[in-house]
Design a protein around this motif. Structure first.
Motif, PDB file in Angstrom:
ATOM      1  N   LYS A 196       1.906  -8.537  -6.007  1.00 16.80           N
ATOM      2  CA  LYS A 196       0.962  -9.490  -6.580  1.00 16.80           C
ATOM      3  C   LYS A 196       0.132  -8.821  -7.678  1.00 16.80           C
ATOM      4  O   LYS A 196      -0.454  -7.755  -7.474  1.00 16.80           O
ATOM      5  CB  LYS A 196       0.038 -10.012  -5.477  1.00 16.80           C
ATOM      6  N   GLY A 197       0.105  -9.425  -8.830  1.00 17.36           N
ATOM      7  CA  GLY A 197      -0.662  -8.892  -9.944  1.00 17.36           C
ATOM      8  C   GLY A 197      -0.025  -7.705 -10.631  1.00 17.36           C
ATOM      9  O   GLY A 197      -0.669  -7.037 -11.451  1.00 17.36           O
ATOM     10  N   LYS A 224      -0.029  -7.370 -14.701  1.00 16.41           N
ATOM     11  CA  LYS A 224      -1.262  -6.910 -15.361  1.00 16.41           C
ATOM     12  C   LYS A 224      -1.464  -5.411 -15.147  1.00 16.41           C
ATOM     13  O   LYS A 224      -1.847  -4.683 -16.079  1.00 16.41           O
ATOM     14  CB  LYS A 224      -2.469  -7.674 -14.834  1.00 16.41           C
ATOM     15  N   VAL A 225      -1.215  -4.954 -13.933  1.00 24.00           N
ATOM     16  CA  VAL A 225      -1.404  -3.534 -13.641  1.00 24.00           C
ATOM     17  C   VAL A 225      -0.460  -2.692 -14.496  1.00 24.00           C
ATOM     18  O   VAL A 225      -0.851  -1.651 -15.058  1.00 24.00           O
ATOM     19  CB  VAL A 225      -1.178  -3.229 -12.136  1.00 24.00           C
ATOM     20  N   ARG A 231       0.833  -1.208   0.000  1.00 24.77           N
ATOM     21  CA  ARG A 231       0.000   0.000   0.000  1.00 24.77           C
ATOM     22  C   ARG A 231       0.870   1.261   0.000  1.00 24.77           C
ATOM     23  O   ARG A 231       0.587   2.220  -0.731  1.00 24.77           O
ATOM     24  CB  ARG A 231      -0.931  -0.008   1.212  1.00 24.77           C
ATOM     25  N   GLU A 282      -7.545   0.779  -7.646  1.00 23.44           N
ATOM     26  CA  GLU A 282      -8.100  -0.578  -7.716  1.00 23.44           C
ATOM     27  C   GLU A 282      -7.075  -1.607  -7.255  1.00 23.44           C
ATOM     28  O   GLU A 282      -7.405  -2.538  -6.514  1.00 23.44           O
ATOM     29  CB  GLU A 282      -8.529  -0.877  -9.156  1.00 23.44           C
ATOM     30  N   ALA A 283      -5.823  -1.441  -7.659  1.00 23.42           N
ATOM     31  CA  ALA A 283      -4.773  -2.362  -7.234  1.00 23.42           C
ATOM     32  C   ALA A 283      -4.581  -2.321  -5.733  1.00 23.42           C
ATOM     33  O   ALA A 283      -4.399  -3.361  -5.083  1.00 23.42           O
ATOM     34  CB  ALA A 283      -3.464  -2.010  -7.944  1.00 23.42           C
ATOM     35  N   GLU A 303      -6.873  -1.562  -3.493  1.00 26.12           N
ATOM     36  CA  GLU A 303      -8.046  -2.214  -2.887  1.00 26.12           C
ATOM     37  C   GLU A 303      -7.923  -3.731  -2.957  1.00 26.12           C
ATOM     38  O   GLU A 303      -8.262  -4.437  -2.002  1.00 26.12           O
ATOM     39  CB  GLU A 303      -9.317  -1.739  -3.566  1.00 26.12           C
ATOM     40  N   ARG A 304      -7.435  -4.254  -4.086  1.00 27.64           N
ATOM     41  CA  ARG A 304      -7.287  -5.696  -4.246  1.00 27.64           C
ATOM     42  C   ARG A 304      -6.301  -6.253  -3.238  1.00 27.64           C
ATOM     43  O   ARG A 304      -6.470  -7.344  -2.702  1.00 27.64           O
ATOM     44  CB  ARG A 304      -6.800  -6.033  -5.650  1.00 27.64           C
ATOM     45  N   LEU A 305      -5.223  -5.493  -2.989  1.00 28.05           N
ATOM     46  CA  LEU A 305      -4.194  -5.970  -2.074  1.00 28.05           C
ATOM     47  C   LEU A 305      -4.690  -6.033  -0.631  1.00 28.05           C
ATOM     48  O   LEU A 305      -4.108  -6.715   0.208  1.00 28.05           O
ATOM     49  CB  LEU A 305      -2.962  -5.067  -2.172  1.00 28.05           C
ATOM     50  N   LYS A 306      -5.764  -5.309  -0.314  1.00 31.11           N
ATOM     51  CA  LYS A 306      -6.332  -5.336   1.035  1.00 31.11           C
ATOM     52  C   LYS A 306      -7.147  -6.601   1.266  1.00 31.11           C
ATOM     53  O   LYS A 306      -7.397  -6.983   2.406  1.00 31.11           O
ATOM     54  CB  LYS A 306      -7.230  -4.098   1.233  1.00 31.11           C
ATOM     55  N   GLN A 307      -7.569  -7.234   0.185  1.00 32.91           N
ATOM     56  CA  GLN A 307      -8.472  -8.392   0.316  1.00 32.91           C
ATOM     57  C   GLN A 307      -7.714  -9.638   0.779  1.00 32.91           C
ATOM     58  O   GLN A 307      -6.539  -9.776   0.556  1.00 32.91           O
ATOM     59  CB  GLN A 307      -9.158  -8.638  -1.025  1.00 32.91           C
TER      60      GLN A 307
END
Length: 306
Positions: free
Chosen positions: A275-276, A279-280, A237, A299-300, A302-306
């Motif tokens: 991670k990811g 694509k980003v 983050r 968006e990236a 937010e995804r990392l918080k999941q």
């Protein structure tokens, strides 16, 4: 670091406590011709001091004239580039090509020193090739004409950025000089910087590629020397948040179209290993505007918080 250490990047490093910042290298001839793009590279207005402006060229008199212009713009120190290995620079007998022409290199330094009042330093490599090593002799000659510090990258020109920097050559050169020797090469983490100081006896360490996407190398290193505690690396983050700040600044400096495109490389460095990230990065490289990049990074995060 051409194309990297612009005003926005320097502002990020300054936030992280970097005590001495350098501009991108600037052509002496372009400066003396008043080239608009080159004058932008020289824009150090509003920046805290000290700040170093690095110039490159092959003709002593032109380099001296460029140095005077740089001093008038408020540079704290003028650095002469004798280390850039890029073919287009070397073809013009500039950068590391000067290592093959020590008489020319010394005369450039002599005339620049005589032309200005601010300190003059030199950034160089250990030689052109393993058969053409120029340290410590050339640094000693540069010291003799008034150069006040040498930054030494522990690679030859023919290595470019491959292989391993030769820190033993940095040590030998530091021992042969009375002026400060700044070590450079393969400093990727705070531990590397302290190890270079200990192993080579150099006066200071220059961090270059190790700062790309990683301004925390400065704040972590400085904090470590002050407290004895090494802070952990930044979280995913924190890396994305820093990328957002950097993006905002480069767009403010250069405009949306240019800023978004020049920021692509920086964002790739901030995202490296996350991670990811692949694509980003691809999505960012296709993003047409500022708001789209902001949305992709948000968006990236937010995804990392999941």
């Amino acid at each position: 670091m051409a194309g990297v250490t612009d005003k926005s990047f320097r502002s990020v490093l300054r936030d992280h406590g970097c005590p001495l910042l350098y501009t991108e290298m600037i052509s002496d001839k372009a400066l003396t011709y008043g080239n608009t793009n080159t004058l932008e590279l020289l824009d150090i207005s509003g920046e805290s001091r000290p700040i170093v402006v690095q110039i490159f060229g092959s003709e002593p008199d032109v380099m001296a004239k460029a140095a005077v212009l740089v001093e008038e713009k408020g540079a704290s120190i003028i650095d002469i580039n004798m280390g850039c290995p890029a073919p287009k620079i070397v073809r013009n007998q500039e950068g590391s090509c000067l290592l093959k022409m020590p008489e020319r290199a010394v005369e450039i330094a002599r005339q620049v020193v005589q032309a200005v009042q601010v300190p003059v330093t030199v950034k160089m490599r250990i030689g052109w090739s393993p058969e053409e090593i120029v340290v410590p002799e050339l640094p000693q000659r540069l010291e003799a004409v008034g150069v006040q510090a040498i930054t030494l990258h522990g690679r030859t020109r023919d290595m470019f950025y491959s292989g391993k920097a030769n820190w033993s050559m940095i040590k030998q050169t530091a021992q042969a000089l009375s002026i400060p020797l700044i070590g450079n090469g393969d400093v990727w983490e705070p531990e590397d910087a302290l190890r270079m100081l200990e192993e080579t006896g150099c006066s200071a360490v220059m961090i270059a590629r190790g700062a790309m996407g990683n301004p925390w190398i400065f704040s972590r290193l400085i904090g470590w020397t002050k407290t004895g505690q090494l802070a952990p690396p930044p979280t995913a983050r924190e890396r994305i948040e820093q990328g957002l700040i950097h993006l905002e600044r480069i767009v403010a400096q250069k405009g949306e179209y240019r800023g978004v495109r020049e920021m692509r490389s920086h964002l790739a460095w901030y995202l490296k290993g996350l991670k990811g990230a692949s694509k980003v990065r691809g999505d960012i490289n296709r993003a047409p505007d500022y708001n789209t990049v902001i949305a992709l990074l948000t968006e990236a995060m937010e995804r990392l918080k999941q």
